[in-house]
Write a protein that holds these residues in place. Structure first.
Motif, PDB file in Angstrom:
ATOM      1  N   ARG A  94       0.863  -1.240   0.097  1.00 38.40           N
ATOM      2  CA  ARG A  94      -0.062   0.015   0.008  1.00 38.40           C
ATOM      3  C   ARG A  94       0.929   1.292   0.014  1.00 38.40           C
ATOM      4  NH1 ARG A  94      -3.685   1.944  -2.175  1.00 38.40           N
ATOM      5  NH2 ARG A  94      -5.288   2.942  -1.042  1.00 38.40           N
ATOM      6  N   LEU A  95       1.897   1.198   0.714  1.00 39.13           N
ATOM      7  CA  LEU A  95       3.024   2.279   0.714  1.00 39.13           C
ATOM      8  C   LEU A  95       3.359   2.565  -0.535  1.00 39.13           C
ATOM      9  CD1 LEU A  95       5.113   1.547   3.888  1.00 39.13           C
ATOM     10  CD2 LEU A  95       3.589   3.804   3.465  1.00 39.13           C
ATOM     11  N   VAL A  96       4.003   1.582  -1.321  1.00 44.23           N
ATOM     12  CA  VAL A  96       4.316   1.780  -2.737  1.00 44.23           C
ATOM     13  C   VAL A  96       3.018   2.383  -3.594  1.00 44.23           C
ATOM     14  CG1 VAL A  96       4.824   0.516  -4.944  1.00 44.23           C
ATOM     15  CG2 VAL A  96       5.712  -0.420  -2.532  1.00 44.23           C
ATOM     16  N   GLU A  97       1.843   1.710  -3.589  1.00 46.83           N
ATOM     17  CA  GLU A  97       0.804   2.502  -4.210  1.00 46.83           C
ATOM     18  C   GLU A  97       0.454   4.049  -4.288  1.00 46.83           C
ATOM     19  OE1 GLU A  97      -1.548  -1.861  -4.046  1.00 46.83           O
ATOM     20  OE2 GLU A  97      -2.630   0.057  -3.421  1.00 46.83           O
ATOM     21  N   LEU A  98       0.527   4.139  -2.738  1.00 51.54           N
ATOM     22  CA  LEU A  98       0.516   5.708  -2.313  1.00 51.54           C
ATOM     23  C   LEU A  98       1.495   6.389  -2.743  1.00 51.54           C
ATOM     24  CD1 LEU A  98      -1.349   5.197   1.209  1.00 51.54           C
ATOM     25  CD2 LEU A  98      -2.485   5.956  -1.081  1.00 51.54           C
ATOM     26  N   THR A  99       2.610   5.961  -2.839  1.00 46.42           N
ATOM     27  CA  THR A  99       3.948   6.677  -3.568  1.00 46.42           C
ATOM     28  C   THR A  99       3.586   6.903  -5.049  1.00 46.42           C
ATOM     29  OG1 THR A  99       5.234   5.564  -1.704  1.00 46.42           O
ATOM     30  CG2 THR A  99       6.420   6.734  -3.634  1.00 46.42           C
ATOM     31  N   GLN A 100       3.217   6.025  -5.708  1.00 52.12           N
ATOM     32  CA  GLN A 100       2.860   6.139  -7.107  1.00 52.12           C
ATOM     33  C   GLN A 100       1.828   6.860  -7.262  1.00 52.12           C
ATOM     34  OE1 GLN A 100       4.489   4.387  -9.683  1.00 52.12           O
ATOM     35  NE2 GLN A 100       3.440   5.987 -10.772  1.00 52.12           N
ATOM     36  N   SER A 101       1.009   7.272  -6.365  1.00 52.82           N
ATOM     37  CA  SER A 101      -0.226   8.161  -6.545  1.00 52.82           C
ATOM     38  C   SER A 101       0.349   9.568  -6.109  1.00 52.82           C
ATOM     39  CB  SER A 101      -1.224   7.885  -5.475  1.00 52.82           C
ATOM     40  OG  SER A 101      -1.851   6.708  -5.587  1.00 52.82           O
ATOM     41  N   ALA A 102       1.328   9.798  -5.393  1.00 50.31           N
ATOM     42  CA  ALA A 102       1.715  11.042  -4.900  1.00 50.31           C
ATOM     43  C   ALA A 102       2.604  11.459  -6.295  1.00 50.31           C
ATOM     44  CB  ALA A 102       2.629  11.019  -3.606  1.00 50.31           C
ATOM     45  N   HIS A 103       3.401  10.626  -6.750  1.00 52.59           N
ATOM     46  CA  HIS A 103       4.019  10.938  -7.948  1.00 52.59           C
ATOM     47  C   HIS A 103       3.254  11.456  -9.181  1.00 52.59           C
ATOM     48  CE1 HIS A 103       5.525   9.594 -12.001  1.00 52.59           C
ATOM     49  NE2 HIS A 103       6.518   9.925 -11.536  1.00 52.59           N
ATOM     50  N   ASP A 104       2.077  10.552  -9.502  1.00 51.02           N
ATOM     51  CA  ASP A 104       1.230  10.920 -10.359  1.00 51.02           C
ATOM     52  C   ASP A 104       0.605  12.309 -10.212  1.00 51.02           C
ATOM     53  OD1 ASP A 104       1.840   8.446 -11.375  1.00 51.02           O
ATOM     54  OD2 ASP A 104       0.031   7.461 -10.924  1.00 51.02           O
ATOM     55  N   ALA A 105       0.206  12.543  -8.911  1.00 47.96           N
ATOM     56  CA  ALA A 105      -0.339  13.882  -8.720  1.00 47.96           C
ATOM     57  C   ALA A 105       0.523  14.957  -9.031  1.00 47.96           C
ATOM     58  CB  ALA A 105      -0.931  13.839  -7.295  1.00 47.96           C
ATOM     59  N   LEU A 106       1.619  14.903  -8.907  1.00 52.49           N
ATOM     60  CA  LEU A 106       2.698  15.968  -8.936  1.00 52.49           C
ATOM     61  C   LEU A 106       2.704  16.095 -10.552  1.00 52.49           C
ATOM     62  CD1 LEU A 106       4.478  18.073  -7.557  1.00 52.49           C
ATOM     63  CD2 LEU A 106       6.344  16.626  -8.608  1.00 52.49           C
ATOM     64  N   VAL A 107       2.995  15.099 -11.360  1.00 51.60           N
ATOM     65  CA  VAL A 107       3.423  15.010 -12.598  1.00 51.60           C
ATOM     66  C   VAL A 107       1.941  15.980 -13.428  1.00 51.60           C
ATOM     67  CG1 VAL A 107       3.552  13.616 -14.839  1.00 51.60           C
ATOM     68  CG2 VAL A 107       4.791  13.125 -12.909  1.00 51.60           C
ATOM     69  N   ARG A 108       0.781  15.224 -12.965  1.00 48.26           N
ATOM     70  CA  ARG A 108      -0.296  15.996 -13.448  1.00 48.26           C
ATOM     71  C   ARG A 108      -0.473  17.542 -13.036  1.00 48.26           C
ATOM     72  NH1 ARG A 108      -4.598  11.472 -11.972  1.00 48.26           N
ATOM     73  NH2 ARG A 108      -3.989  10.006 -13.824  1.00 48.26           N
ATOM     74  N   ALA A 109      -0.247  17.732 -11.691  1.00 47.24           N
ATOM     75  CA  ALA A 109      -0.200  19.133 -11.360  1.00 47.24           C
ATOM     76  C   ALA A 109       0.500  20.124 -12.151  1.00 47.24           C
ATOM     77  CB  ALA A 109       0.085  19.173  -9.882  1.00 47.24           C
ATOM     78  N   THR A 110       1.906  19.417 -12.550  1.00 49.48           N
ATOM     79  CA  THR A 110       2.952  20.233 -13.374  1.00 49.48           C
ATOM     80  C   THR A 110       2.486  20.584 -14.564  1.00 49.48           C
ATOM     81  OG1 THR A 110       4.696  19.502 -11.752  1.00 49.48           O
ATOM     82  CG2 THR A 110       5.113  20.391 -13.827  1.00 49.48           C
ATOM     83  N   ARG A 111       1.990  19.364 -15.287  1.00 47.41           N
ATOM     84  CA  ARG A 111       1.187  19.647 -16.746  1.00 47.41           C
ATOM     85  C   ARG A 111       0.093  20.807 -16.502  1.00 47.41           C
ATOM     86  NH1 ARG A 111       0.191  14.192 -18.286  1.00 47.41           N
ATOM     87  NH2 ARG A 111      -1.840  14.605 -18.347  1.00 47.41           N
ATOM     88  N   ALA A 112      -0.733  20.523 -15.481  1.00 55.73           N
ATOM     89  CA  ALA A 112      -1.697  21.579 -15.344  1.00 55.73           C
ATOM     90  C   ALA A 112      -1.170  22.945 -15.259  1.00 55.73           C
ATOM     91  CB  ALA A 112      -2.660  21.404 -14.196  1.00 55.73           C
ATOM     92  N   VAL A 113      -0.264  23.211 -14.631  1.00 56.25           N
ATOM     93  CA  VAL A 113       0.155  24.718 -14.388  1.00 56.25           C
ATOM     94  C   VAL A 113       0.773  25.060 -15.653  1.00 56.25           C
ATOM     95  CG1 VAL A 113       2.480  24.566 -13.213  1.00 56.25           C
ATOM     96  CG2 VAL A 113       0.761  25.952 -12.211  1.00 56.25           C
TER      97      VAL A 113
END
Lengths: 224, 224
Positions: free
Chosen positions: B15-34
């Motif tokens: 679960r820790l690994v999955e949540l790290t992947q989610s945190a990664h994806d969130a930042l990649v998307r947020a950067t693209r959004a900005v």
């Protein structure tokens, strides 16, 4: 054996109160340093944060030692888990106070906060200090409603941050790009500091509420 | 009973690994959004952070349940204590990605980052994403030297933040007070995100190192 255990728990609690007082004092001093352009005081806060880091490390060790040796359950377990998180909040509050002090030290002998913004920063420092004091008092009473009492000050700090940013945007006197950058970060440091103080009080409510409830339900959980 | 316990531990790790992947994806998307002034994508990241908060809460409950029911010692205790802290780091990373996305949403249809600063923000997003990916990989290998590998990227991010602030101060094209304030905070969000990613990898090293040492010394401690 149990007596030693209860002494350890009680000393763990007392240490949390002391470290909250230290986090409070660090912010009060950092605010004075930034408003008075006082490099000596700023450097004192910066140096103190090193000591604080070691003290938090020591508190964490105690918590882990208690978990390993005593295998606590119910409310004791909740206290220790909450304590580990409170230690992290407190360490962060110390670092945020250091960041405020670092701005004062880095810009010396220039002032960080132009005259037009002094009242807002003064108020933010006062409210943030009050929040830390409220968290400390909550830890002395361990009252289940400790967190609720801090809400008003937390809202006030958010309003002050919004006011500060409006003042920067509306061309307050003495605000150039460099000042705007420094003061934006300063506002953010106070806001984060306040959030951690509220988080401390929430964890107290969590432990205190659990204490009231634990005989009834034995339910285990944790506040977000 | 022990089998269930080991399954729970293994699922906790996964679960820790999955949540790290989610945190990664969130930042990649947020950067693209900005960078793309993409309000829809920004709002997706903002909505996802609500879900993530619930998932972190659930992970914390699991950790506390394991502590209460299994009373783990040695390396298992270290894993669960480290896991509680990693959960806090991950929650914070998600919130920081949300803050990046919020800037994009609040300024829409204006752009947050003027053209002159795009290369720096693009690089910061890439390095921060790589740090989160590195933390995730560390959790897959549980190698004791996992943290060391992230140091170079962490240094690079610090340099990029300093560069960004110099660009703002030196009157880069399109930078007024409002832009300077937004981009200063943006830089700070990436820097904090990266710190938490490094912190994740350090906790992996701590658990992994303890695993190697635990048969020898049984020493309990925790990294700062």
């Amino acid at each position: 054996m149990r007596e030693v255990y209860h002494e350890e728990l009680s000393s763990f609690r007392a240490r949390l109160v002391e470290l909250t007082q230290s986090a409070h004092d660090a912010l009060v001093r950092a605010t004075r340093a930034v408003l008075d352009t006082d490099r000596e005081l700023a450097e004192l806060v910066i140096a103190d944060d090193q000591t604080l880091a070691a003290e938090h490390h020591e508190l964490d060790q105690r918590a882990i030692g208690l978990l390993a040796r005593q295998q606590p359950v119910a409310r004791d377990l909740r206290l220790i888990v909450a304590g580990l998180r409170m230690s992290a909040d407190l360490a962060r509050m110390g670092t945020l106070a250091r960041h405020v002090a670092e701005l004062a030290a880095q810009r010396y002998p220039s002032e960080v906060v132009p005259g037009s913004l002094r009242p807002t920063i003064t108020a933010m420092g006062a409210v943030a200090g009050r929040l830390a004091g409220g968290a400390r008092d909550a830890m002395l009473s361990w009252a289940p409603d400790a967190a609720a009492e801090l809400d008003r000050d937390d809202d006030e700090l958010d309003h002050l941050q919004a006011l500060l940013y409006r003042q920067l945007l509306s061309g307050a006197e003495g605000v150039d790009i460099a000042t705007a950058m420094d003061v934006t970060l300063l506002g953010r440091y106070y806001e984060r500091y306040a959030d951690h103080a509220v988080s401390l009080a929430k964890r107290v409510s969590y432990v205190a509420g659990a204490r009231v409830r634990s005989s009834g339900t034995g339910r285990l959980g944790v506040e977000p």
